[in-house]
Scaffold this motif. Sequence first.
Motif, PDB file in Angstrom:
ATOM      1  N   UNK A 171      56.814  44.984  35.426  1.00  0.00           N
ATOM      2  CA  UNK A 171      56.192  44.403  34.110  1.00  0.00           C
ATOM      3  C   UNK A 171      55.423  45.935  33.578  1.00  0.00           C
ATOM      4  N   UNK A 172      54.507  46.499  34.496  1.00  0.00           N
ATOM      5  CA  UNK A 172      53.799  47.037  33.485  1.00  0.00           C
ATOM      6  C   UNK A 172      54.928  48.378  33.153  1.00  0.00           C
ATOM      7  N   UNK A 173      55.396  48.581  33.975  1.00  0.00           N
ATOM      8  CA  UNK A 173      56.017  50.081  33.481  1.00  0.00           C
ATOM      9  C   UNK A 173      57.069  49.852  32.753  1.00  0.00           C
ATOM     10  N   UNK A 174      57.573  48.782  32.640  1.00  0.00           N
ATOM     11  CA  UNK A 174      58.434  48.165  31.498  1.00  0.00           C
ATOM     12  C   UNK A 174      58.243  47.678  30.228  1.00  0.00           C
ATOM     13  N   UNK A 175      56.727  47.997  30.284  1.00  0.00           N
ATOM     14  CA  UNK A 175      55.819  47.487  29.137  1.00  0.00           C
ATOM     15  C   UNK A 175      55.447  48.726  28.555  1.00  0.00           C
ATOM     16  N   UNK A 176      55.747  50.090  29.549  1.00  0.00           N
ATOM     17  CA  UNK A 176      55.207  51.362  28.393  1.00  0.00           C
ATOM     18  C   UNK A 176      53.921  51.726  28.679  1.00  0.00           C
ATOM     19  N   UNK A 177      52.982  50.720  29.459  1.00  0.00           N
ATOM     20  CA  UNK A 177      51.589  51.541  30.096  1.00  0.00           C
ATOM     21  C   UNK A 177      51.599  53.138  30.309  1.00  0.00           C
ATOM     22  N   UNK A 178      50.966  53.944  30.694  1.00  0.00           N
ATOM     23  CA  UNK A 178      50.545  54.717  31.139  1.00  0.00           C
ATOM     24  C   UNK A 178      49.755  54.987  32.687  1.00  0.00           C
ATOM     25  N   UNK A 179      49.877  55.176  33.681  1.00  0.00           N
ATOM     26  CA  UNK A 179      48.795  55.219  34.888  1.00  0.00           C
ATOM     27  C   UNK A 179      47.748  55.967  34.351  1.00  0.00           C
ATOM     28  N   UNK A 180      46.406  55.257  34.741  1.00  0.00           N
ATOM     29  CA  UNK A 180      45.524  55.605  34.160  1.00  0.00           C
ATOM     30  C   UNK A 180      44.474  56.384  36.527  1.00  0.00           C
ATOM     31  N   UNK A 181      44.496  54.781  36.489  1.00  0.00           N
ATOM     32  CA  UNK A 181      43.484  55.713  38.089  1.00  0.00           C
ATOM     33  C   UNK A 181      43.749  55.018  39.056  1.00  0.00           C
ATOM     34  N   UNK A 182      43.933  54.932  40.212  1.00  0.00           N
ATOM     35  CA  UNK A 182      43.606  54.165  41.570  1.00  0.00           C
ATOM     36  C   UNK A 182      42.231  52.841  41.464  1.00  0.00           C
ATOM     37  N   UNK A 183      42.068  51.730  42.142  1.00  0.00           N
ATOM     38  CA  UNK A 183      41.385  51.084  41.932  1.00  0.00           C
ATOM     39  C   UNK A 183      41.444  50.166  43.413  1.00  0.00           C
ATOM     40  N   UNK A 184      39.744  49.673  43.127  1.00  0.00           N
ATOM     41  CA  UNK A 184      39.745  48.354  44.498  1.00  0.00           C
ATOM     42  C   UNK A 184      39.273  48.083  43.807  1.00  0.00           C
TER      43      UNK A 184
END
Length: 186
Positions: free
Chosen positions: A150-163
Amino acid sequence: MNAPIDVTDIRIETDRLILRAWKETDLHDFYEYASIEGVGEKAGWNHHQSPEESERILSSFIRHKKTFALELKENGKVIGSLGLEPRDEDAGLKEHLQGREVGYVLSKDYWGRGLMPEAVQAVIRYCFDVLNFDYLTCGHFDHNDRSRRVVEKCGFTYLKDVVTPTVRGIDEPGKMYVMYNPHKEK
Ligand SMILES: CC(C)(COP(=O)(O)OP(=O)(O)OC[C@H]1O[C@@H](n2cnc3c(N)ncnc32)[C@H](O)[C@@H]1OP(=O)(O)O)[C@@H](O)C(=O)NCCC(=O)NCCS
């Protein structure tokens, strides 16, 4: 900074959905999908054990005014939710920028029809074009491939790994993404 939000009088229509504020009368539909094991767990909460539990959470949706109900036009049922959550301080975005984090859940009966990307894309447009947000973030746990898509198809850009510590008492490793308002300077 968290962008101000109040969904009470907002109504967003897409081809198949109406996004609007939650109402007390949505309780039956809410409990129906939130009580199924394997839905909330993907988003960090346990499936609901009773209608009373759903009622409590529904009241908090109404009180906090930041979560949309997703009503499916074809049958008038509420089949999911989409929240505009406070920013994650760990995201490391510039403090003066105003935005929120998109979070979402869909009834298992309706997975795989592209409904959530349709809802998220409509909310992105509304937040940028009407509410003038600077950015939106979105995240998923590493085990959640469906949400990643969903995130990819909506066009968001990777920011960082989080816990993310969850109400289930589990620290979930995941990924955070961002989208900036194309109409504004960063
Ligand atoms: C994540 C979620 C909202 C996706 O919504 P959706 O409307 O089903 O999204 P899509 O129809 O675009 O499907 C997304 C991906 O799921 C996968 N998928 C869909 N239907 C599937 C099925 N029946 N079996 C296996 N995978 C399936 C596909 O990989 C699809 O990506 P693709 O389009 O590249 O094939 C929904 O699965 C959900 O509510 N999950 C539980 C809660 C959750 O994870 N919330 C997000 C927390 S970050």
